[in-house]
Design a protein around this motif. Structure first.
Motif, mmCIF file in Angstrom:
data_model
loop_
_atom_site.group_PDB
_atom_site.id
_atom_site.type_symbol
_atom_site.label_atom_id
_atom_site.label_comp_id
_atom_site.label_asym_id
_atom_site.label_seq_id
_atom_site.Cartn_x
_atom_site.Cartn_y
_atom_site.Cartn_z
ATOM 1 N N PRO A 55 0.830 -1.207 0.000
ATOM 2 C CA PRO A 55 0.000 0.000 0.000
ATOM 3 C C PRO A 55 0.866 1.259 0.000
ATOM 4 O O PRO A 55 0.374 2.341 -0.264
ATOM 5 N N TYR A 56 2.162 1.111 0.297
ATOM 6 C CA TYR A 56 3.069 2.257 0.374
ATOM 7 C C TYR A 56 3.862 2.407 -0.928
ATOM 8 O O TYR A 56 4.189 1.423 -1.581
ATOM 9 N N GLN A 111 3.713 1.992 -5.079
ATOM 10 C CA GLN A 111 2.467 1.454 -4.578
ATOM 11 C C GLN A 111 1.957 0.355 -5.505
ATOM 12 O O GLN A 111 1.913 0.541 -6.714
ATOM 13 N N VAL A 130 -4.509 -13.493 0.843
ATOM 14 C CA VAL A 130 -3.740 -12.256 0.649
ATOM 15 C C VAL A 130 -4.010 -11.289 1.804
ATOM 16 O O VAL A 130 -3.113 -10.637 2.322
ATOM 17 N N GLU A 139 7.602 3.439 6.827
ATOM 18 C CA GLU A 139 7.479 4.400 5.731
ATOM 19 C C GLU A 139 8.772 5.154 5.456
ATOM 20 O O GLU A 139 9.488 5.537 6.386
ATOM 21 N N MET A 299 -7.387 -3.216 -11.180
ATOM 22 C CA MET A 299 -6.589 -2.296 -10.367
ATOM 23 C C MET A 299 -5.110 -2.665 -10.428
ATOM 24 O O MET A 299 -4.244 -1.796 -10.507
ATOM 25 N N MET A 303 -2.251 -0.158 -11.791
ATOM 26 C CA MET A 303 -1.285 0.439 -10.873
ATOM 27 C C MET A 303 0.100 -0.174 -10.970
ATOM 28 O O MET A 303 1.078 0.464 -10.600
ATOM 29 N N MET A 717 1.897 11.281 -1.674
ATOM 30 C CA MET A 717 2.292 10.081 -0.939
ATOM 31 C C MET A 717 2.589 8.917 -1.878
ATOM 32 O O MET A 717 2.904 7.814 -1.435
ATOM 33 N N ASN A 719 0.305 7.662 -3.887
ATOM 34 C CA ASN A 719 -0.920 6.904 -4.148
ATOM 35 C C ASN A 719 -1.314 7.051 -5.609
ATOM 36 O O ASN A 719 -1.318 8.163 -6.141
ATOM 37 N N VAL A 720 -1.682 5.942 -6.241
ATOM 38 C CA VAL A 720 -2.215 5.997 -7.605
ATOM 39 C C VAL A 720 -3.637 6.534 -7.512
ATOM 40 O O VAL A 720 -4.441 6.020 -6.736
ATOM 41 N N LYS A 721 -3.932 7.572 -8.262
ATOM 42 C CA LYS A 721 -5.255 8.182 -8.154
ATOM 43 C C LYS A 721 -6.253 7.696 -9.206
ATOM 44 O O LYS A 721 -7.404 8.096 -9.203
ATOM 45 N N ALA A 723 -6.725 4.183 -10.374
ATOM 46 C CA ALA A 723 -6.529 2.743 -10.543
ATOM 47 C C ALA A 723 -7.810 1.963 -10.807
ATOM 48 O O ALA A 723 -7.813 0.748 -10.741
ATOM 49 N N THR A 724 -8.878 2.657 -11.094
ATOM 50 C CA THR A 724 -10.088 1.930 -11.495
ATOM 51 C C THR A 724 -10.659 2.612 -12.739
ATOM 52 O O THR A 724 -10.313 3.748 -13.050
#
Lengths: 806, 151
Positions: A55-56, A111, A130, A139, A299, A303, A717, A719-721, A723-724
């Protein structure tokens, strides 16, 4: 010719050869939902793999606890880097000479990065397991801006490269720097720019996006422990290359590896690379002795599986006062993400970006590309374009517009003034290419006339007056583009991937009753190879296309080739097909001469037969010749009628085109309407006009998506904005504009049938056409450059910043 | 992501403050709260089941209180992890102001979200968070004022 012989035209038409709008033979199964894709493959006892992903965007892995996951009934194994390390498979080579973690080794760098691989009895248990894998992360500071990545105190991303000042493409000058690639003459270019009448300067950004094929990536790996043979079905755009690379990495002898690409639901460059899922599935199958399937979800595909573009292109272009271009300077900051996994020919770390002088006769030019690491997914593939050619075309077509503004000149006139003239071909560009052929002025004039360019400009001027008078809130933008592509990689002398030469191949067997099978080293992902390659062959050997099976994608049966991407199939494998066909015809000629009891030189080819010169009523059709080839003892000629050709092209091909987009823009809502889109393509000899039209529609629609809304955006951060498919723009029938297609024909002088490739031209040409239309709508309000994608909000913001909201 | 709102609770300030420190009240008010334990006067541990769009996960988290300005004002910081679903960290500033027999509660919160949660796109998360916060205070307000009526 006797009465029974149909006329030439009828016999030619019956072949459905070159130039015929033959319906796609593939569509019979696709339109019935009867395709056979990777996820349709079901083998007895098959297990399923799924990834634990980070997630990071940047973090150290302190521990991985898989005990709870392993305890879940139905879970067979959980693989981590520690399990792959003894096999030396926790890292893998990328196609760009870098290495990439298969499973996170100590830290994660983007990520969605693969951390652990769960193998379970079914997909559902795998997904549940998973969630039970506990990973403890620490982090680390995140880098998403490629310019900040090169700051002296920027965080070190690739600890594995510590102390390595030399990369796969020369010196590295910073811990997050990958390579510098220079082309052209820097001193001469800077000298010209320093003393030029006019210099236009601009930063042109081609944002990060994603090929997003409707079928995501996946594979089924099956290790047969009895015969020692590994079979992998997968979404591979280059199955033979995968076999060789798999053999080199795993140590399994190449004859014991069989790679099969079944039907593929779109590739667009996304399926060229090697992904951790393939390695993990293969290892899992070797360990468990049963087949293992891995298919990523949407996703995961967006990503983590190869992105495209992300080029920051700083340009300077100089000209005389009357608009003659004198020089071009370009520096690119290329954001490659966490690992350099571009799929470019080895000697071209920025692909063929040095085609960025475009369609113009530019005397001097200089280009430098710096690749850098960031905390984003790796990739940098050619999304429906030849290697980095879309970036290059967008760059030069924006620079031309910016220069036109600076000169106060009409952009169509500026282009025409600087086109490479027909008599200059073959043309040597300042950045090192030899353009094989072209006739840009003819195409350009045809395009301008077709859309009534002068009329459009008058209408635009009137609209502008009405806007200023408060009568309307809509502006008109006219987006011009003349692009030159470079496709068909390529000559083995300078094109290879990981040392594999980029030739391609075709093997033909004529059956005794006069039908045939042709196998090629390429693989269709929707391009219609089974239709068009049969047409090339039909015209070469006089057997109807309907009687020819085209087969690709099984490395145990197809001849070796480097696959399908970069519009290389027709220029390379298409050439191999024609050449193999000519070998068949040469042998057929000898057989015909024997059967007709004349000398070899006394027969001549006539559409579908050999006839005695001067006596057309005496002939042998290909059907008769095929039967004789197998069943008649002919002195000095061995039985059978087969041929194989491995074709190493002498040069690339250079398709080109003129695209014009007319767009209406609502200043208050930022919405747009594509009123007209005219696409003229010159792809040389046209094999199947219907397939060309379909390719242009598809490519232009992808171009529309990219220019008008599609992107892979990241927050601070990492984050993929997008991914859907809720946030990632894929046009549907509702958004897709109407296209008008047109053509000119300038055959490639070095290709056996003069074809150049077309699958990717529409993406290359349409992106600047759409973007230029947006820019053009605001030109008279002082806009020179705004970045894609031009979604409603960004267009609205542009209007707002220009003070158009009162 | 930033959230900001104010609500009126029909109870005096000291009761509202006390309720905000009562794990039982909080547990009942937090949507999806499965566990809430007071580790110390300034530390709480919680387990909350959340659903944001297609992502459903149980978040384990820790909240630290800074009560230096209490009961008028206090600060919260916290972080939580939902495994593959992602993680969140952030803080909030809560202000209580007397309004006759009632209390005006103002809060300003900011949160950083990562992982799958964040990938769903800001608009979904912001609206879900707004909804959850609204639900919390509605529950909280009902609980506090109801308790008052009974007593």
């Amino acid at each position: 010719m006797n009465e029974m012989t149909p006329p030439k035209t009828e016999r030619t038409a019956a072949l459905k050869g070159l130039g015929t709008a033959r319906k796609r033979v593939e569509d019979a199964r696709f339109t019935q939902g009867k395709g056979n894709y990777v996820d349709d493959i079901k083998l007895p006892g098959m297990l399923f793999g799924d990834f634990v992903r980070s997630p990071y965007a940047h973090a150290r892995i302190k521990s991985i606890d898989a005990e709870k996951a392993k305890a879940l009934p139905g879970v067979i194994a959980v693989l981590t880097a520690a399990d792959l390390a003894p096999l030396k498979l926790h890292w893998m080579p990328t196609l760009a000479g870098d290495v990439q973690m298969v499973l996170a080794d100590g830290k994660v760098l983007f990520q969605g990065q693969e951390v652990a691989f769960v193998v379970a009895e079914n997909r559902y248990i795998a997904a549940d397991a998973v969630e039970l894998v506990e990973v403890d992360y620490e982090e680390l500071p995140v880098l998403v801006d490629p310019f900040k990545a090169e700051a002296p105190d920027a965080p070190v991303l690739r600890e594995d490269l510590a102390g390595k000042s030399e990369g796969a493409h020369g010196p590295r000058r910073h811990h997050n720097h990958i390579f510098t690639w220079e082309q052209g003459d820097r001193d001469a270019t800077e000298k010209v720019l320093a003393s030029a009448d006019v210099v236009a300067e601009e930063m042109v950004y081609y944002h990060r996006t994603h090929p997003c094929p409707l079928e995501t990536c996946g594979c089924v790996a099956s290790m047969d422990k009895v015969n020692g043979k590994l079979t992998v079905w997968g979404t591979f755009q280059a199955p033979h290359a995968v076999r060789t690379v798999a053999s080199l990495i795993s140590g399994i002898a190449e004859h014991n590896i069989r790679i099969i690409s079944p039907d593929i639901g779109g590739g667009f460059g996304n399926k060229v690379g090697v992904y951790p899922g393939y390695i993990c599935s293969i290892v899992a199958s070797i360990v468990t002795g049963v087949p293992v399937k891995w298919v990523e979800d949407r996703m995961e595909n967006l990503m983590a599986t190869a992105f495209a573009r992300d080029y920051w292109m700083k340009g300077r272009i100089s000209a005389t006062k009357d608009g003659r271009i004198t020089g071009l300077w370009c520096h690119v900051t290329a954001d490659h993400g966490a690992f350099d996994a571009c799929a470019d020919p080895t000697k071209f770390p920025a692909g063929f970006f040095n085609i960025c002088t475009g369609s113009y006769d530019i005397p001097v030019a200089y280009l430098a590309v710096d690749g850098v690491y960031t905390n984003k997914a790796p990739g940098g593939v050619a999304y429906r374009c030849s290697f980095r050619v879309t970036e290059a075309a967008y760059f030069i077509e924006r620079m031309i517009e910016v220069l036109a503004i600076k000169l106060g000149m009409d952009a169509a006139e500026l282009r025409a003034k600087n086109f490479i003239r027909k008599d200059q071909f073959p043309y040597h560009s300042a950045l090192g290419w030899e353009y094989d052929s072209g006739d840009y002025h003819t195409a350009w004039d045809k395009a301008l006339k077709a859309v009534d360019y002068e009329g459009l400009r008058k209408e635009q001027a009137q609209r502008l007056e009405d806007f200023k008078a408060g009568k309307t809130r809509r502006l008109i933008g006219i987006g011009l583009t003349h692009f030159t592509e470079i496709v068909g990689a390529g000559p083995v002398k300078n094109c290879d991937i990981l040392g594999l030469g980029m030739f391609d191949s075709c093997e033909i067997r004529i059956h005794p009753t006069g039908s045939a099978i042709a196998r090629l080293g390429t693989i269709s992902q929707g391009q219609g190879h089974a239709t068009t390659f049969a047409q090339i062959l039909a015209s070469e050997i006089g057997i109807p296309a309907d009687d020819i099976t085209v087969e690709e994608g099984d490395t145990d049966t197809a001849p070796y080739g480097l696959g399908t991407y970069g519009s290389r199939s027709t220029p390379v494998a298409g050439a191999a097909t024609a050449m193999a066909g000519r070998k068949i015809r040469a042998k057929a000629q000898m057989i015909a001469a024997y059967l007709l009891e004349v000398h070899d030189d006394d027969v001549e080819w006539d559409v579908d037969r050999f006839a005695v010169k001067g006596a057309p009523e005496r002939f042998k059709t290909m059907k008769e010749i095929a039967f004789a080839a197998y069943n008649q003892a002919i002195p000095g000629i061995e039985p059978g009628l087969e041929a194989v050709s491995y074709y190493d092209p002498p040069n690339m091909t250079y398709p080109f085109g003129a695209y014009i987009c007319v767009m209406e823009i609502d200043v208050d809502t930022g919405e747009h309407e594509v009123r007209q889109f005219y696409a003229l393509d010159d792809c040389g000899t046209r094999i199947n006009p219907m397939i060309i039209e379909g390719q242009v529609h598809g490519g232009a629609t992808e171009g529309y998506a990219i220019a008008m809304g599609q992107e892979m955006a990241y927050d601070d951060m990492g984050n993929v904005k997008n991914a859907t498919l809720m946030d990632f723009f894929l046009p549907t029938a509702w958004e897709t504009p109407h296209y008008t297609t047109d053509f000119t024909v300038t055959p490639s002088p070095h290709h056996p049938i003069g074809a150049k490739g077309v699958g990717e031209s529409p993406n290359v040409g349409s992106v600047p056409a759409f973007s230029n239309a947006v820019h053009d709508a605001f030109r008279s309000f002082g806009l020179t450059q705004t970045h894609m994608p031009h979604d409603h909000w960004r267009i609205w913001r542009t209007a707002h910043e220009l003070g158009l909201h009162g | 992501m930033e959230l900001k709102d104010e609500i009126r609770i029909e109870a005096p300030k000291h009761e509202v403050y006390a309720a905000l420190n009562d794990p039982e009240v909080l547990k009942a008010a937090i949507p999806g709260c499965q566990e809430l334990n007071k580790v110390s006067d300034t530390e709480l541990e919680a387990k909350v089941a959340l659903k944001v769009g297609p992502v459903k996960a149980t978040f384990g988290g820790k909240v630290t209180l800074d009560t230096a300005g209490a009961p008028d004002r206090f600060l919260l910081t916290g972080e939580g992890s939902g495994g593959v679903a992602g993680f969140a960290k952030g803080g909030a500033e809560v202000e209580l102001e007397e309004d006759g027999n009632a209390t005006i509660l103002r809060y300003a919160a900011r949160a950083d979200v990562g992982g799958k949660l964040a990938m769903l796109g800001g608009r979904l998360i912001a609206s879900t968070a707004q909804k959850l916060a609204g639900q919390f205070f509605e529950n909280f307000s009902a609980k506090v004022s109801a308790g008052r009526r009974i007593s």
